[in-house]
Scaffold this motif. Structure first.
Motif, mmCIF file in Angstrom:
data_model
loop_
_atom_site.group_PDB
_atom_site.id
_atom_site.type_symbol
_atom_site.label_atom_id
_atom_site.label_comp_id
_atom_site.label_asym_id
_atom_site.label_seq_id
_atom_site.Cartn_x
_atom_site.Cartn_y
_atom_site.Cartn_z
ATOM 1 N N LYS A 58 68.128 -62.321 -67.743
ATOM 2 C CA LYS A 58 66.876 -62.190 -68.490
ATOM 3 C C LYS A 58 66.019 -63.443 -68.345
ATOM 4 C CE LYS A 58 67.073 -60.330 -72.618
ATOM 5 N NZ LYS A 58 67.511 -60.054 -73.981
ATOM 6 N N CYS A 59 66.646 -64.620 -68.368
ATOM 7 C CA CYS A 59 65.894 -65.875 -68.191
ATOM 8 C C CYS A 59 65.248 -65.933 -66.807
ATOM 9 C CB CYS A 59 66.808 -67.080 -68.387
ATOM 10 S SG CYS A 59 67.258 -67.379 -70.108
ATOM 11 N N LEU A 60 65.979 -65.504 -65.775
ATOM 12 C CA LEU A 60 65.416 -65.493 -64.432
ATOM 13 C C LEU A 60 64.231 -64.539 -64.335
ATOM 14 C CD1 LEU A 60 68.662 -65.615 -62.265
ATOM 15 C CD2 LEU A 60 66.966 -67.420 -62.570
ATOM 16 N N GLU A 61 64.336 -63.383 -64.984
ATOM 17 C CA GLU A 61 63.221 -62.434 -64.986
ATOM 18 C C GLU A 61 62.009 -63.023 -65.701
ATOM 19 O OE1 GLU A 61 64.496 -58.704 -66.582
ATOM 20 O OE2 GLU A 61 65.982 -58.407 -65.007
ATOM 21 N N ILE A 62 62.244 -63.744 -66.796
ATOM 22 C CA ILE A 62 61.141 -64.371 -67.532
ATOM 23 C C ILE A 62 60.492 -65.462 -66.677
ATOM 24 C CG2 ILE A 62 60.571 -65.789 -69.551
ATOM 25 C CD1 ILE A 62 61.047 -62.877 -70.273
ATOM 26 N N GLU A 63 61.301 -66.253 -65.974
ATOM 27 C CA GLU A 63 60.747 -67.281 -65.089
ATOM 28 C C GLU A 63 59.892 -66.651 -63.989
ATOM 29 O OE1 GLU A 63 60.718 -70.581 -65.152
ATOM 30 O OE2 GLU A 63 61.851 -70.665 -67.010
ATOM 31 N N TYR A 64 60.376 -65.551 -63.424
ATOM 32 C CA TYR A 64 59.611 -64.844 -62.400
ATOM 33 C C TYR A 64 58.295 -64.322 -62.985
ATOM 34 C CZ TYR A 64 58.520 -61.431 -58.771
ATOM 35 O OH TYR A 64 57.890 -60.706 -57.798
ATOM 36 N N LEU A 87 57.742 -68.808 -76.038
ATOM 37 C CA LEU A 87 57.954 -67.514 -76.690
ATOM 38 C C LEU A 87 58.704 -66.550 -75.768
ATOM 39 C CD1 LEU A 87 54.541 -66.915 -78.493
ATOM 40 C CD2 LEU A 87 56.760 -67.305 -79.553
ATOM 41 N N LEU A 88 58.320 -66.523 -74.497
ATOM 42 C CA LEU A 88 59.000 -65.638 -73.553
ATOM 43 C C LEU A 88 60.440 -66.084 -73.312
ATOM 44 C CD1 LEU A 88 56.201 -64.909 -70.933
ATOM 45 C CD2 LEU A 88 57.145 -63.362 -72.640
ATOM 46 N N LEU A 89 60.689 -67.392 -73.213
ATOM 47 C CA LEU A 89 62.059 -67.870 -73.033
ATOM 48 C C LEU A 89 62.921 -67.584 -74.261
ATOM 49 C CD1 LEU A 89 61.458 -71.224 -71.150
ATOM 50 C CD2 LEU A 89 62.430 -69.107 -70.244
ATOM 51 N N ALA A 90 62.331 -67.678 -75.446
ATOM 52 C CA ALA A 90 63.066 -67.328 -76.664
ATOM 53 C C ALA A 90 63.403 -65.841 -76.670
ATOM 54 C CB ALA A 90 62.252 -67.700 -77.898
ATOM 55 N N GLU A 91 62.493 -65.030 -76.160
ATOM 56 C CA GLU A 91 62.746 -63.583 -76.078
ATOM 57 C C GLU A 91 63.900 -63.281 -75.127
ATOM 58 O OE1 GLU A 91 62.540 -59.610 -76.719
ATOM 59 O OE2 GLU A 91 61.464 -61.158 -77.841
ATOM 60 N N LEU A 93 66.552 -64.904 -74.780
ATOM 61 C CA LEU A 93 67.837 -65.200 -75.425
ATOM 62 C C LEU A 93 68.170 -64.273 -76.573
ATOM 63 C CD1 LEU A 93 67.542 -69.092 -75.417
ATOM 64 C CD2 LEU A 93 68.800 -67.632 -73.822
ATOM 65 N N THR A 94 67.264 -63.368 -76.939
ATOM 66 C CA THR A 94 67.539 -62.442 -78.031
ATOM 67 C C THR A 94 68.079 -61.133 -77.481
ATOM 68 O OG1 THR A 94 65.280 -61.592 -77.991
ATOM 69 C CG2 THR A 94 65.727 -63.408 -79.508
ATOM 70 N N ASP A 95 68.924 -60.485 -78.265
ATOM 71 C CA ASP A 95 69.451 -59.172 -77.903
ATOM 72 C C ASP A 95 68.607 -58.102 -78.574
ATOM 73 O OD1 ASP A 95 71.501 -59.839 -76.250
ATOM 74 O OD2 ASP A 95 72.985 -59.999 -77.850
ATOM 75 N N ARG A 96 68.188 -57.146 -77.806
ATOM 76 C CA ARG A 96 67.418 -56.028 -78.332
ATOM 77 C C ARG A 96 68.147 -54.745 -77.985
ATOM 78 N NH1 ARG A 96 63.692 -58.354 -81.306
ATOM 79 N NH2 ARG A 96 62.389 -59.873 -80.258
ATOM 80 N N GLY A 97 68.110 -53.799 -78.878
ATOM 81 C CA GLY A 97 68.672 -52.482 -78.601
ATOM 82 C C GLY A 97 70.133 -52.369 -78.953
ATOM 83 N N ASN A 98 70.605 -51.139 -78.873
ATOM 84 C CA ASN A 98 71.988 -50.813 -79.160
ATOM 85 C C ASN A 98 72.651 -50.424 -77.846
ATOM 86 O OD1 ASN A 98 74.409 -49.944 -80.165
ATOM 87 N ND2 ASN A 98 73.595 -48.207 -81.271
ATOM 88 N N TYR A 99 73.652 -51.155 -77.440
ATOM 89 C CA TYR A 99 74.295 -50.905 -76.162
ATOM 90 C C TYR A 99 75.595 -50.120 -76.302
ATOM 91 C CZ TYR A 99 70.847 -54.106 -74.444
ATOM 92 O OH TYR A 99 69.662 -54.694 -74.133
ATOM 93 N N LYS A 100 75.850 -49.569 -77.466
ATOM 94 C CA LYS A 100 77.045 -48.756 -77.652
ATOM 95 C C LYS A 100 76.715 -47.307 -77.305
ATOM 96 C CE LYS A 100 79.353 -51.608 -80.994
ATOM 97 N NZ LYS A 100 80.003 -51.700 -82.267
#
Length: 148
Positions: A58-64, A87-91, A93-100
């Motif tokens: 996710k960090c690599l995608e944000i950098e791109y 703000l984008l780098l903080a995003e 590092l956060t988990d969104r959604g339910n992966y179960k």
């Protein structure tokens, strides 16, 4: 059911091939899966189990994304605030959604884990179908060495 089949045979003008339930996997080993393992394997690749994204990816995608935004800022009149990058780098590092999965319960996850931990069996995707193949690990290595 018989009358429907007879009507279909009459409409078809001859023999009627009824589809049989397909196995979700091909077992090329002498191992007999447990009922739970059998159930998870029959689901095939249609089990819809989503793994949690890695924060590094996710960090690599944000950098791109940030590189693309900077490039657009240089090419046009696009303006962003200085707070956008943190703000984008903080995003990232956060988990969104339910992966179960709603389909795979705990007992099926445990069965998949036990099957994966077996060293004598390798589970791989079949080439042209949404199914799994169970093959002896020695045979798998021998065939892959022969191919390469």
């Amino acid at each position: 059911m018989r009358t429907i089949t007879k009507k279909l045979i009459a409409l078809n003008g001859g023999k009627l091939r009824l589809l049989q339930e397909k196995e979700g996997y091909i077992n090329l080993t002498s191992y007999t899966p447990t009922p739970e393992e059998d159930e998870i394997l029959k689901m095939g690749l249609n089990s819809h189990y989503i793994t949690r994204p890695r924060s590094l990816d996710k960090c690599l995608e944000i950098e791109y994304l940030m590189d693309n935004i900077r490039r657009q800022e240089n090419l046009s009149n696009l303006r962003t605030t200085d707070a956008l990058q943190p703000l984008l780098l903080a995003e990232a590092l956060t988990d969104r959604g339910n992966y179960k999965s709603n389909i795979i319960d705990r007992r099926l996850r445990e069965a998949a884990k036990q099957l994966r931990e077996r060293e004598d069996i390798t589970v791989r995707r079949a080439d042209k179908t949404a199914a799994f193949v169970l093959i002896n690990t020695e045979d798998y290595h021998r065939k892959s060495d022969w191919i390469f």
